[in-house]
Design a protein around this motif. Structure first.
Motif, mmCIF file in Angstrom:
data_model
loop_
_atom_site.group_PDB
_atom_site.id
_atom_site.type_symbol
_atom_site.label_atom_id
_atom_site.label_comp_id
_atom_site.label_asym_id
_atom_site.label_seq_id
_atom_site.Cartn_x
_atom_site.Cartn_y
_atom_site.Cartn_z
ATOM 1 N N GLY A 76 0.807 -1.218 0.000
ATOM 2 C CA GLY A 76 0.000 0.000 0.000
ATOM 3 C C GLY A 76 0.835 1.262 0.000
ATOM 4 O O GLY A 76 0.449 2.281 -0.596
ATOM 5 N N GLN A 77 2.010 1.206 0.650
ATOM 6 C CA GLN A 77 2.881 2.380 0.711
ATOM 7 C C GLN A 77 3.611 2.626 -0.611
ATOM 8 O O GLN A 77 4.109 3.723 -0.851
ATOM 9 C CB GLN A 77 3.910 2.214 1.828
ATOM 10 C CG GLN A 77 3.366 2.518 3.228
ATOM 11 C CD GLN A 77 2.363 1.485 3.711
ATOM 12 O OE1 GLN A 77 2.625 0.288 3.632
ATOM 13 N NE2 GLN A 77 1.223 1.940 4.197
ATOM 14 N N ASN B 190 0.788 4.893 -5.768
ATOM 15 C CA ASN B 190 0.347 6.276 -5.814
ATOM 16 C C ASN B 190 -1.063 6.367 -5.236
ATOM 17 O O ASN B 190 -1.841 5.416 -5.317
ATOM 18 C CB ASN B 190 0.344 6.791 -7.259
ATOM 19 C CG ASN B 190 1.735 6.856 -7.848
ATOM 20 O OD1 ASN B 190 2.703 7.134 -7.135
ATOM 21 N ND2 ASN B 190 1.846 6.594 -9.146
ATOM 22 N N GLU B 191 -1.368 7.498 -4.639
ATOM 23 C CA GLU B 191 -2.708 7.682 -4.095
ATOM 24 C C GLU B 191 -3.727 7.650 -5.221
ATOM 25 O O GLU B 191 -3.487 8.129 -6.333
ATOM 26 C CB GLU B 191 -2.801 9.008 -3.337
ATOM 27 C CG GLU B 191 -2.002 9.014 -2.045
ATOM 28 C CD GLU B 191 -2.245 10.287 -1.248
ATOM 29 O OE1 GLU B 191 -3.107 11.100 -1.667
ATOM 30 O OE2 GLU B 191 -1.590 10.457 -0.213
ATOM 31 N N GLY B 192 -4.848 7.038 -4.944
ATOM 32 C CA GLY B 192 -5.886 6.925 -5.953
ATOM 33 C C GLY B 192 -6.944 5.948 -5.499
ATOM 34 O O GLY B 192 -6.936 5.459 -4.363
ATOM 35 N N GLU B 193 -7.867 5.631 -6.395
ATOM 36 C CA GLU B 193 -8.990 4.776 -6.032
ATOM 37 C C GLU B 193 -8.530 3.359 -5.709
ATOM 38 O O GLU B 193 -9.035 2.742 -4.769
ATOM 39 C CB GLU B 193 -9.998 4.750 -7.184
ATOM 40 C CG GLU B 193 -11.333 4.136 -6.806
ATOM 41 C CD GLU B 193 -12.370 4.231 -7.916
ATOM 42 O OE1 GLU B 193 -13.495 3.731 -7.711
ATOM 43 O OE2 GLU B 193 -12.036 4.790 -8.975
ATOM 44 N N GLN C 195 -5.535 2.371 -4.567
ATOM 45 C CA GLN C 195 -4.837 2.384 -3.285
ATOM 46 C C GLN C 195 -5.811 2.521 -2.130
ATOM 47 O O GLN C 195 -5.693 1.854 -1.104
ATOM 48 C CB GLN C 195 -3.811 3.521 -3.262
ATOM 49 C CG GLN C 195 -2.793 3.388 -2.138
ATOM 50 C CD GLN C 195 -2.984 4.425 -1.035
ATOM 51 O OE1 GLN C 195 -4.027 5.071 -0.965
ATOM 52 N NE2 GLN C 195 -1.986 4.569 -0.183
ATOM 53 N N SER C 196 -6.813 3.381 -2.290
ATOM 54 C CA SER C 196 -7.800 3.599 -1.239
ATOM 55 C C SER C 196 -8.596 2.320 -0.977
ATOM 56 O O SER C 196 -8.813 1.933 0.179
ATOM 57 C CB SER C 196 -8.737 4.742 -1.641
ATOM 58 O OG SER C 196 -9.745 4.922 -0.678
ATOM 59 N N CYS D 8 1.488 -2.251 -8.716
ATOM 60 C CA CYS D 8 2.560 -1.416 -8.166
ATOM 61 C C CYS D 8 3.747 -1.323 -9.120
ATOM 62 O O CYS D 8 4.367 -0.265 -9.250
ATOM 63 C CB CYS D 8 3.025 -1.982 -6.825
ATOM 64 S SG CYS D 8 1.841 -1.779 -5.491
ATOM 65 N N GLU E 124 -5.761 1.816 -13.880
ATOM 66 C CA GLU E 124 -6.260 1.722 -12.509
ATOM 67 C C GLU E 124 -7.644 1.091 -12.450
ATOM 68 O O GLU E 124 -7.905 0.227 -11.598
ATOM 69 C CB GLU E 124 -6.288 3.104 -11.856
ATOM 70 C CG GLU E 124 -6.737 3.039 -10.400
ATOM 71 C CD GLU E 124 -6.634 4.372 -9.685
ATOM 72 O OE1 GLU E 124 -6.192 4.388 -8.513
ATOM 73 O OE2 GLU E 124 -7.010 5.391 -10.293
#
Length: 355
Positions: free
Chosen positions: A168-169, A172-175, A177-178, A315, A322
């Protein structure tokens, strides 16, 4: 790219001059090309594979040795590896960091993908019969020092747990990852609820496994399987895990209100065909009592393996779509929950199929 492939074939192989070359799109890991060559008055079609970065020579040579062994044992539906002029099955041009191999071209229709599994019952039976034939053909394959870097499932499960906690780390932030982070504990708990005890698997058949046996890696002529390909995930592992991976691939529902359900009406003919094909052949035994008892749990582990691949590949692949990968992840999360809440029905189906 076309010139590079043409130059490679004509420099390293004695199969003629390239007169046509087309890239085959759709692969997740490697690049593939259909090439037509002319030698004298004869023309011939081949498949050229450019392997992805990061794969080792040992892994590729394991794949090639396995294919050669399977064909020698009578599994003629595999595409044979074409040796270069020097007798090697793997080449690397001096000006490239890529590894290449040439295979015979498999005729037949590409009817399905790994997420398009609307096979007929006859196709389910034929595919499962081919998996049994493959396992039987490679039951005595001895890889020597060749191997795949990824360990077998018993050793891999603890690594998957560690990776789940760190992947998860890396995103990139996004749907995607969330959604992944919101369900991370569910994935970890699923592994914890399905521990693989060494005593459970002691004595179970360990053979060369395909690890990517799905409808998209088969060629078809009407309802008959006429080709099996993509052995680059193959490794030595539990036969049962390969069977369970195939069931997850073939028999889970994609799309619609039932997305993520295991279609038990398809598991029945698949398992029945696999099991009884081996009952009627000399060589590898059909699924034993210990394998049958462990099968419901191993289905859950096979599904977790695919979740791990989806997240890892997302990743590592900077060009990953995505929304596409999010669809994969949601599907396997639904399947994970379905498998956990339908163990009695799964057990009954296994019992009936293998009676």
């Amino acid at each position: 790219m076309e010139k590079q492939i043409s130059d490679l074939i004509e420099k390293f192989y004695d199969i003629g001059t390239v007169i046509d070359l087309t890239e085959i799109l759709g692969g997740c890991n490697n690049r593939g090309f259909c090439t037509l060559t002319q030698k004298g008055s004869d023309s011939h079609t081949y498949f050229v594979r450019q392997y992805k970065s990061g794969v080792t020579r040992k892994e590729i040579l394991f794949e090639h040795a396995l294919i050669i062994h399977a064909i020698e044992k009578g599994l003629t539906l595999c595409a044979d590896v074409v040796p270069a002029r020097n007798g090697e099955t793997l080449v690397q041009p001096a000006n490239s960091d890529k590894l290449f191999a040439v295979f015979e071209y498999l005729r037949g229709e590409d009817k399905y993908t790994w997420y398009n599994t609307a096979l007929t019952d006859t196709e389910f039976r034929n595919a499962a019969g081919l998996l049994a034939d493959f396992h039987n053909a490679v039951r005595d394959f001895a890889p020597g020092r060749l191997n795949r870097v990824e360990p077998p499932i018993m050793a891999l499960l603890p690594i998957i747990v560690q990776n789940f906690m760190h992947l998860g780390q890396k995103m990139n932030e996004g749907e995607f990852q969330s959604y992944y982070m919101a369900n991370l504990n569910a994935f970890l708990e699923a592994v914890a609820r399905n521990p693989l005890n060494p005593r459970e698997v002691k004595g179970l058949p360990v053979i060369a496994t395909h690890y990517d046996f799905h409808p998209g890696n088969l060629k078809w002529d009407d309802e008959t399987v006429v080709g099996l390909f993509d052995f680059d995930w193959s490794k030595m592992d539990l036969r049962l895990f390969d069977v369970c991976m195939a069931i997850v691939y073939f028999c889970s529902q994609w799309g619609g209100s039932r997305d993520g359900e295991l279609r038990l009406d398809k598991v029945m003919p698949f398992l029945d065909s696999y099991h009884h094909r081996l009952q009627n052949r000399q060589g590898l035994d059909p699924l034993g009592d210990d394998e049958q008892r462990l099968l419901p749990k191993m289905l859950g582990i096979a599904n977790i393996y695919l979740v791990h691949w989806e997240v890892s590949d997302f990743c590592d692949n900077k060009e990953a779509d995505e929304s596409e990968y999010l669809g994969y992840l949601k599907h396997n999360l639904r399947l994970m929950r379905w498998l956990e809440t339908h163990r009695p029905a799964i057990t009954d189906t296994i019992t009936n199929a293998l009676a």
